[in-house]
Design a protein around this motif. Structure first.
Motif, PDB file in Angstrom:
ATOM      1  N   THR A 149      20.955  31.765 -63.934  1.00 31.17           N
ATOM      2  CA  THR A 149      22.134  31.550 -64.987  1.00 31.17           C
ATOM      3  C   THR A 149      21.877  29.680 -65.241  1.00 31.17           C
ATOM      4  N   SER A 150      22.247  29.405 -66.285  1.00 34.99           N
ATOM      5  CA  SER A 150      22.408  27.924 -66.734  1.00 34.99           C
ATOM      6  C   SER A 150      23.629  27.504 -66.694  1.00 34.99           C
ATOM      7  N   PHE A 151      23.788  26.176 -66.269  1.00 32.37           N
ATOM      8  CA  PHE A 151      25.300  25.526 -66.175  1.00 32.37           C
ATOM      9  C   PHE A 151      24.891  24.208 -66.856  1.00 32.37           C
ATOM     10  N   ILE A 152      26.264  23.688 -67.593  1.00 34.63           N
ATOM     11  CA  ILE A 152      26.279  22.366 -67.985  1.00 34.63           C
ATOM     12  C   ILE A 152      27.300  21.705 -66.815  1.00 34.63           C
ATOM     13  N   ALA A 162      19.832  15.312 -68.158  1.00 34.25           N
ATOM     14  CA  ALA A 162      18.751  15.823 -67.810  1.00 34.25           C
ATOM     15  C   ALA A 162      18.689  17.467 -67.386  1.00 34.25           C
ATOM     16  N   HIS A 163      17.665  18.028 -67.319  1.00 31.72           N
ATOM     17  CA  HIS A 163      17.350  19.517 -67.229  1.00 31.72           C
ATOM     18  C   HIS A 163      16.645  19.780 -65.914  1.00 31.72           C
ATOM     19  N   VAL A 183      25.131  14.063 -67.684  1.00 35.87           N
ATOM     20  CA  VAL A 183      25.090  15.467 -67.488  1.00 35.87           C
ATOM     21  C   VAL A 183      23.889  16.307 -67.129  1.00 35.87           C
ATOM     22  N   PHE A 184      24.049  17.134 -66.287  1.00 35.23           N
ATOM     23  CA  PHE A 184      22.925  18.015 -66.075  1.00 35.23           C
ATOM     24  C   PHE A 184      22.980  19.450 -66.681  1.00 35.23           C
ATOM     25  N   ILE A 185      21.950  19.903 -67.294  1.00 34.64           N
ATOM     26  CA  ILE A 185      21.635  21.279 -67.455  1.00 34.64           C
ATOM     27  C   ILE A 185      20.873  21.745 -66.270  1.00 34.64           C
ATOM     28  N   VAL A 186      21.550  22.816 -65.358  1.00 33.60           N
ATOM     29  CA  VAL A 186      21.136  23.274 -64.009  1.00 33.60           C
ATOM     30  C   VAL A 186      20.906  24.654 -64.111  1.00 33.60           C
ATOM     31  N   GLU A 240      33.486  28.084 -67.249  1.00 32.18           N
ATOM     32  CA  GLU A 240      33.293  27.686 -68.574  1.00 32.18           C
ATOM     33  C   GLU A 240      32.148  26.820 -68.600  1.00 32.18           C
ATOM     34  N   SER A 241      31.427  26.383 -67.395  1.00 32.54           N
ATOM     35  CA  SER A 241      30.091  25.445 -67.462  1.00 32.54           C
ATOM     36  C   SER A 241      29.038  26.377 -67.766  1.00 32.54           C
TER      37      SER A 241
END
Ligand SMILES: Cc1cc2nc3c(=O)[nH]c(=O)nc-3n(C[C@H](O)[C@H](O)[C@H](O)COP(=O)(O)OP(=O)(O)OC[C@H]3O[C@@H](n4cnc5c(N)ncnc54)[C@H](O)[C@@H]3O)c2cc1C
Length: 388
Positions: free
Chosen positions: A184-187, A124-125, A167-170, A224-225
C-alpha cells in the motif's frame, strides 16, 4: 536530428535552456548554506514551471503531456550542468507528484499538489530497503491498520530527496504474504512523529541530488494518507516507473548533448602532430559513435513518451528507452573522457557525465531487470520467483 516541435514547444525548450544555464549553476559544498541554496534553486525551478510540469493546471501545474515533458526535461538536462539537481527535480515530479495525480483523491490533490508544484515543497518516494532492491515486492516495512490510522514501522534506503523532503510517498506491506496485492502507498508528511531521515550519502555521481535512508518507528498516519486503495501500492509504484523511464531519463539526453557539443569543440581545437585531433579517424569515428548513441536512444525515448502521452501500453517501449538512454550515457561519458586525454580524468565537468550516468543503469529498475521484463513480454524469460 531535428524534431518537428510546435512553436510553443520550441519556445518552451529555449526558455528552459536559458533559465537552467543562468540560474541552476552547481552547488558548492554540502553544508547548511548548500541546503539553503538547493532550496533557493528549487523555488526558481518551481517558478519556471519545472517542478509541476505534468500536473493539471487546476492543482497548480503546467498540464504538459509526457511528450512535451520529455522535451522540457531534455532542455533542463542540457542547460543544468548539475545533473544531480535536474535528477532531483525529475524524481520529485515523476515518482511523487504523478502518483498523486493518477491515484490521489481530490482532497489529497488539493492538499499536496499546489505547494509541490510551486517549488515551496519537495517530495521523495521511498520503496527500496536494505533487503528489497530489485525484489521490490519483498518489503519489510509494515503498515498495520488500527481503527482510523495505520502504524508504519521499517526503513527505506537510497531515497532521493529524503534530506530535503517535506513529504514522502512510502510503500509498505499491509498484507506481507499477498505479493503484488500486499503493498500500500502512503502520503506522509515529513514532520510526522516517528519519521526520521538519516545522514545524506556521499555518492560518486549525481552529487547534487541529496539521498538518505528514512526510518519509521511507530509512525502513526491517518487512514486518509493511503494513496490509491489498500493493496494497490505496487500499481502506484509501477505507474510512477513508467514516467521515470521516459520523462526522467530525458535529462540524460540533454546532458549527453551538452557533453557531445563540448567534445566536438575540443576535438576541433586541440592540436597534436600539427593538426586538430578531430582529423584523426580514431577520434572522429569515436565522436560519430557518440552521435549515434545519443540520437538512437533519443528516438526510443521520444517514442515511449509519445505512447505514454497517447495512453497506449508503454511497458516495453519505456523499458527499452531506459536501457538505451542509460547505456548511451555511460558510453558517451567514457568516450568524452577518452577524447579529452588526461584532462578527462580531472575533477570537473568532463568526467561528470560518466559519474552521473553510472547510477542511471541502476535506479528505476536495474538494466538487468528491464531485460528480464522485456524478455517476459516476448514470451521468454523466467517468471518472478514465488514469494518466500
Ligand atoms: C542515484 C539513485 C537514486 C535512487 N533513488 C531511489 C528513490 O528515490 N527511491 C527508492 O525507493 N529507491 C531509489 N534508488 C534505489 C534503486 O531503485 C535500487 O538501487 C535498485 O532498484 C536496485 O536495487 P539494489 O541496489 O538493492 O540492487 P539489487 O537488487 O541487490 O541488485 C544487485 C545486482 O543484481 C542484479 N539482479 C538482481 N536481481 C536480478 C534478477 N532477478 N535478474 C538479473 N539480475 C538481477 C541487479 O541487476 C544488480 O546488478 C536509487 C538508486 C540510485 C543509485
Amino acid at each position: 536530428m531535428n524534431l518537428r516541435l510546435t512553436p510553443e514547444l520550441t519556445e518552451m525548450r529555449e526558455t528552459v535552456l536559458a533559465f537552467a544555464r543562468r540560474d541552476l549553476a552547481p552547488e558548492q559544498g554540502g553544508d547548511a548554506a548548500g541546503a539553503d541554496r538547493f532550496r533557493a534553486r528549487w523555488r526558481l525551478a518551481g517558478r519556471q514551471g519545472l517542478t509541476g510540469a505534468t500536473v493539471p493546471a487546476e492543482y497548480g501545474g503546467s498540464g504538459l503531456d509526457a511528450e512535451s515533458a520529455a522535451i522540457l526535461m531534455e532542455a533542463l538536462g542540457e542547460g543544468c550542468t548539475d545533473t544531480g539537481f535536474a535528477f532531483s527535480v525529475a524524481a520529485h515530479l515523476f515518482a511523487c507528484l504523478m502518483p498523486i495525480v493518477e491515484f490521489g483523491t481530490d482532497d489529497q490533490k488539493r492538499r499536496w499538489l499546489p505547494g509541490l508544484c510551486s517549488g515551496e515543497r519537495i517530495a521523495a518516494h521511498g520503496v527500496t530497503e536494505p533487503g528489497a532492491g530489485s525484489d521490490s515486492l519483498n518489503l519489510s516495512t509494515r503498515a498495520e491498520r488500527k481503527d482510523d490510522h495505520y502504524v508504519l514501522d521499517g526503513s527505506k534506503c537510497f531515497t532521493t530527496n529524503a534530506p530535503v523532503a517535506d513529504v514522502f510517498i512510502v510503500q509498505a506491506a499491509t498484507r506481507p504474504a499477498a505479493g503484488f496485492f500486499g503493498l500500500t502507498s502512503f502520503i506522509v508528511d515529513a514532520a510526522t512523529p516517528g519519521l526520521r531521515v538519516g545522514r545524506p550519502y556521499e555518492k560518486t555521481g549525481l552529487r547534487g541530488s541529496p539521498t538518505a535512508d528514512v526510518y519509521f518507528e511507530n509512525c502513526i498516519v491517518p487512514a486518509e494518507s493511503v494513496l490509491g486503495a489498500e493493496g494497490s501500492g505496487a500499481t502506484v509504484f509501477t505507474g510512477s516507473m513508467k514516467w521515470e523511464r521516459t520523462c526522467l531519463f530525458a535529462i540524460y539526453l540533454g546532458a549527453m548533448r551538452r557533453v557531445l557539443n563540448d567534445t566536438l569543440a575540443f576535438a576541433a581545437e586541440r592540436e597534436q602532430f600539427g593538426s586538430p585531433i578531430g582529423q584523426f579517424q580514431a577520434v572522429s569515428h569515436r565522436i560519430v559513435d557518440m552521435v549515434l548513441s545519443l540520437e538512437s536512444a533519443r528516438l526510443l525515448l521520444l517514442d515511449a513518451a509519445r505512447r505514454l502521452a497517447a495512453g497506449e501500453d508503454c511497458d516495453v517501449p519505456s523499458a527499452l528507452a531506459k536501457l538505451a538512454v542509460s547505456e548511451a550515457a555511460v558510453k558517451l561519458g567514457l568516450d568524452a573522457v577518452q577524447v579529452r586525454g588526461s584532462g578527462g580524468v580531472l575533477e570537473g565537468d568532463v568526467g561528470a557525465l560518466l559519474r552521473d550516468a553510472l547510477p542511471a543503469r541502476i535506479f528505476s529498475g536495474t538494466n538487468e531487470i528491464q531485460k528480464n521484463n522485456i524478455a517476459r513480454a516476448l514470451g521468454i524469460g523466467r517468471r518472478r520467483p514465488a514469494r518466500r
